[in-house]
Design an enzyme around this catalytic site. Structure first.
Site, PDB file in Angstrom:
ATOM      1  N   LYS A  10     -34.495 -53.656 -15.773  1.00 13.49           N
ATOM      2  CA  LYS A  10     -34.633 -54.888 -16.562  1.00 13.49           C
ATOM      3  C   LYS A  10     -36.045 -55.486 -16.418  1.00 13.49           C
ATOM      4  O   LYS A  10     -36.823 -55.064 -15.547  1.00 13.49           O
ATOM      5  CB  LYS A  10     -33.562 -55.887 -16.106  1.00 13.49           C
ATOM      6  N   TYR A  50     -25.598 -55.790 -26.064  1.00 11.15           N
ATOM      7  CA  TYR A  50     -24.648 -56.495 -25.187  1.00 11.15           C
ATOM      8  C   TYR A  50     -23.527 -57.169 -25.977  1.00 11.15           C
ATOM      9  O   TYR A  50     -22.965 -58.158 -25.500  1.00 11.15           O
ATOM     10  CB  TYR A  50     -25.390 -57.538 -24.362  1.00 11.15           C
ATOM     11  N   ASN A 113     -30.928 -59.278 -12.075  1.00 12.95           N
ATOM     12  CA  ASN A 113     -30.299 -58.346 -11.124  1.00 12.95           C
ATOM     13  C   ASN A 113     -30.860 -56.919 -11.271  1.00 12.95           C
ATOM     14  O   ASN A 113     -30.208 -55.942 -10.952  1.00 12.95           O
ATOM     15  CB  ASN A 113     -28.770 -58.396 -11.223  1.00 12.95           C
ATOM     16  N   HIS A 116     -29.287 -52.373 -15.086  1.00 16.29           N
ATOM     17  CA  HIS A 116     -28.000 -52.304 -15.792  1.00 16.29           C
ATOM     18  C   HIS A 116     -27.509 -50.871 -15.708  1.00 16.29           C
ATOM     19  O   HIS A 116     -28.312 -49.936 -15.739  1.00 16.29           O
ATOM     20  CB  HIS A 116     -28.174 -52.696 -17.271  1.00 16.29           C
ATOM     21  N   GLU A 127     -24.039 -46.200 -25.115  1.00 11.97           N
ATOM     22  CA  GLU A 127     -25.283 -46.827 -24.653  1.00 11.97           C
ATOM     23  C   GLU A 127     -26.451 -45.829 -24.679  1.00 11.97           C
ATOM     24  O   GLU A 127     -27.583 -46.208 -24.993  1.00 11.97           O
ATOM     25  CB  GLU A 127     -25.079 -47.401 -23.242  1.00 11.97           C
TER      26      GLU A 127
END
Ligand code: CMP
Length: 142
Positions: A10, A50, A113, A116, A127
């Site tokens: 990310k 998402y 975080n 993913h 994905e």
């Protein structure tokens, strides 16, 4: 079973200059990157990716964050790759992640975080398709 999963480093991971360390975790954890690219998502692309979370209160913050900078996207392949990757990442909330996981080591909040990962085989296929075409994927899976 030999599986594929999608990983995203990310914007916080890219900004912290830990791309190499994260890929090293994957390699040492038995996951082979069979395709890698860098990109920056538009807000619309982030919403599309998402969409499963569209009704969640964190959806707007999540999609703004995910479109805020460069990301690195990887298709990873290995035995039990989906679970293996989730184990390497640790819990979604870094404060709850186990010692030695990527999110524990590098994550700063549930939003930031670092990585993913796909949560199931079907999601992983979708994905991976979101970011890569078949020609991009060098695979040991026939
Ligand atoms: P990720 O695995 O990318 O999937 C959706 C993301 O939403 C998740 O990581 C978190 O970064 C973010 N998020 C923010 N708040 C929450 C929450 N309460 N529960 C789950 N995910 C959240």
């Amino acid at each position: 079973m030999l599986e594929r999963t999608l990983a995203i480093i990310k914007p916080d991971g890219v900004r912290s200059r830990i791309i190499g360390e994260i890929i090293r975790c994957y390699e040492q954890g038995g996951l082979t990157p069979i395709a890698i690219r860098s990109t920056q998502l538009t807000k619309e692309q982030a919403k599309d990716f998402y969409q499963v979370h569209r009704d969640q209160p964190f959806f707007d913050d999540l999609t703004s964050f995910m479109s805020s900078g460069l990301i690195v996207v990887l298709a990873l392949e290995g035995e039990g790759a989906i679970l293996r990757h989730r184990d390497l990442m640790g819990a979604t909330d870094p404060s709850k992640a186990a010692e030695g996981t990527i999110r524990k080591a590098f994550g700063s909040s549930i939003d930031c975080n670092v990585v993913h990962g796909s949560d199931a085989l079907e999601t992983a296929g979708k994905e991976i398709e979101f970011f890569f075409s078949d020609d991009d994927l060098y695979s040991q899976i026939e």
